[in-house]
Design an enzyme around this catalytic site. Structure first.
Site, PDB file in Angstrom:
ATOM      1  N   TYR A   1       0.841  -1.195   0.000  1.00  0.00           N
ATOM      2  CA  TYR A   1       0.000   0.000   0.000  1.00  0.00           C
ATOM      3  C   TYR A   1       0.879   1.250   0.000  1.00  0.00           C
ATOM      4  O   TYR A   1       1.632   1.488   0.946  1.00  0.00           O
ATOM      5  CB  TYR A   1      -0.921   0.032   1.220  1.00  0.00           C
ATOM      6  CG  TYR A   1      -1.882  -1.121   1.331  1.00  0.00           C
ATOM      7  CD1 TYR A   1      -2.266  -1.869   0.207  1.00  0.00           C
ATOM      8  CD2 TYR A   1      -2.421  -1.486   2.555  1.00  0.00           C
ATOM      9  CE1 TYR A   1      -3.147  -2.929   0.311  1.00  0.00           C
ATOM     10  CE2 TYR A   1      -3.319  -2.539   2.674  1.00  0.00           C
ATOM     11  CZ  TYR A   1      -3.668  -3.258   1.551  1.00  0.00           C
ATOM     12  OH  TYR A   1      -4.548  -4.315   1.658  1.00  0.00           O
TER      13      TYR A   1
ATOM     14  N   PHE B   1     -18.841   2.305  -1.380  1.00  0.00           N
ATOM     15  CA  PHE B   1     -20.138   2.433  -2.040  1.00  0.00           C
ATOM     16  C   PHE B   1     -21.304   2.276  -1.066  1.00  0.00           C
ATOM     17  O   PHE B   1     -22.312   2.985  -1.149  1.00  0.00           O
ATOM     18  CB  PHE B   1     -20.262   1.407  -3.167  1.00  0.00           C
ATOM     19  CG  PHE B   1     -21.658   1.308  -3.711  1.00  0.00           C
ATOM     20  CD1 PHE B   1     -22.159   2.281  -4.557  1.00  0.00           C
ATOM     21  CD2 PHE B   1     -22.497   0.272  -3.323  1.00  0.00           C
ATOM     22  CE1 PHE B   1     -23.462   2.214  -5.031  1.00  0.00           C
ATOM     23  CE2 PHE B   1     -23.795   0.194  -3.794  1.00  0.00           C
ATOM     24  CZ  PHE B   1     -24.278   1.179  -4.648  1.00  0.00           C
TER      25      PHE B   1
END
Length: 331
Positions: free
Chosen positions: A56, A220
């Site tokens: 990451y 979402f």
């Protein structure tokens, strides 16, 4: 709901914190000050199970930010990190048969590199031992038994406390466990993407905890994503293009009514629902906003009545996301 859960012998909070979003290039730009503030908020609110990876951000950025945030409070946190996607110089990158957000992923989990991966992560994090160490993806050119065998040597040497595997098939989980006890399996799972039921069955049989990544559907399921910033990796996923996002928001609006009836947010509904699927499930939502982090962690205190769970499942059975998933698996 209990505030702690057990992952194959490792006690952790019922909801952890996914730190991936705290590096640039994930959800757009972010500075380290804001990232550390987010981690401080998570730890302060009880989100002390922190998930990161050497992949990451650039040059171990995410691990370094986590290390900065936990400096001086190591005994308060449980640190999980992963290896394999940041292929070292001189190693052969092996293409995966899966793509994340429709980008090709490369891995190397050869045993000869695994100690080096762990040592780099320990340095980045500024700690002496990794609490939970995951194989990020199984290497298609290396038997998972070989990778896990090398990971087991790290446990024997005191560099790692517990082992995990991520993004594996049910068979790969069995084979990994046959070599060394596996505390947790990490997999994508949310109201947006169901878990492989066979994987869940195998995890239950073996006593392996399940750590859902992207438990809010990459944001979402919060119901707040209408447009993405430049530099946001979700721009690579068709599910988040303008047309698909509009259709998905309209479809999943039914969840808002359920959340409103319960007096909770959509994020809390999504997380509480996951927690009710199995007592050994520990989702790791990520956020950059302290208020949202506290809100997410509070979902651990929500109890959903069986009738409510039936209502939720009835709604989910009618929903069909548009645009595919973040992780495309061709195995």
């Amino acid at each position: 709901m209990t505030s702690t859960r057990n992952l194959g012998g490792l006690d952790v909070p019922a909801i952890g914190f996914g730190a991936m979003v705290l590096s640039p290039g994930m959800y757009g730009d972010i500075d380290d000050g804001r990232a550390v503030a987010a981690l401080d908020a998570a730890i302060g609110a009880g989100g002390t199970f922190i998930d990161t990876s050497d992949a990451y951000g650039d040059d171990g950025h995410n691990e370094k930010v986590v290390g900065r945030a936990i400096r001086g409070r190591r005994d308060e946190v449980t640190v999980a990190t992963k290896f394999g996607l940041r292929v070292p110089d001189g190693a052969q990158p092996h293409p995966l048969a899966v793509g994340f957000a429709f980008e090709q992923l490369l891995v190397n989990a050869e045993p000869k590199y695994i100690r080096g991966y762990a040592d780099s992560s320990l340095t980045n994090l500024g700690i002496d031992v990794i609490d939970l160490y995951y194989l990020h993806f199984p290497d298609p050119q290396v038997p998972i038994e070989d990778s896990v065998g090398a990971m087991g040597e790290l446990v024997a040497d005191g560099k790692v406390r517990y082992l995990g595997v991520s993004n594996v098939t049910p068979d790969e989980l069995r084979r990994a466990y046959a070599v060394h006890p596996i505390a947790a399996v990490q997999t994508e799972w949310s109201m947006w993407r169901p878990i492989d039921p066979e994987l869940l069955d195998v995890a239950r049989e073996l006593g392996v905890g399940v750590v859902p990544w992207s438990p809010l559907g990459a944001g979402f399921l919060t119901g707040t994503v209408e447009k993405l910033d430049d530099g946001d990796f979700r721009n690579n996923a068709p599910r988040f293009d303008a047309e698909s996002l509009k259709a998905n928001n309209a479809s999943y609006a039914a969840l808002q009514a359920l959340a409103a009836d319960l007096g909770i947010t959509r994020s809390q509904l999504a997380l509480a629902w996951l927690l009710h699927q199995d007592p050994a499930v520990v989702p790791i939502p990520g956020s950059r906003t302290p208020a949202h982090i506290v809100e997410n962690l509070a979902a651990a205190d929500i109890t959903l009545h069986p009738d409510t769970l039936e209502r939720i499942d009835a709604v989910l059975a009618r929903l069909m996301p548009v645009g595919g998933t973040l992780l495309q698996d061709e195995r």
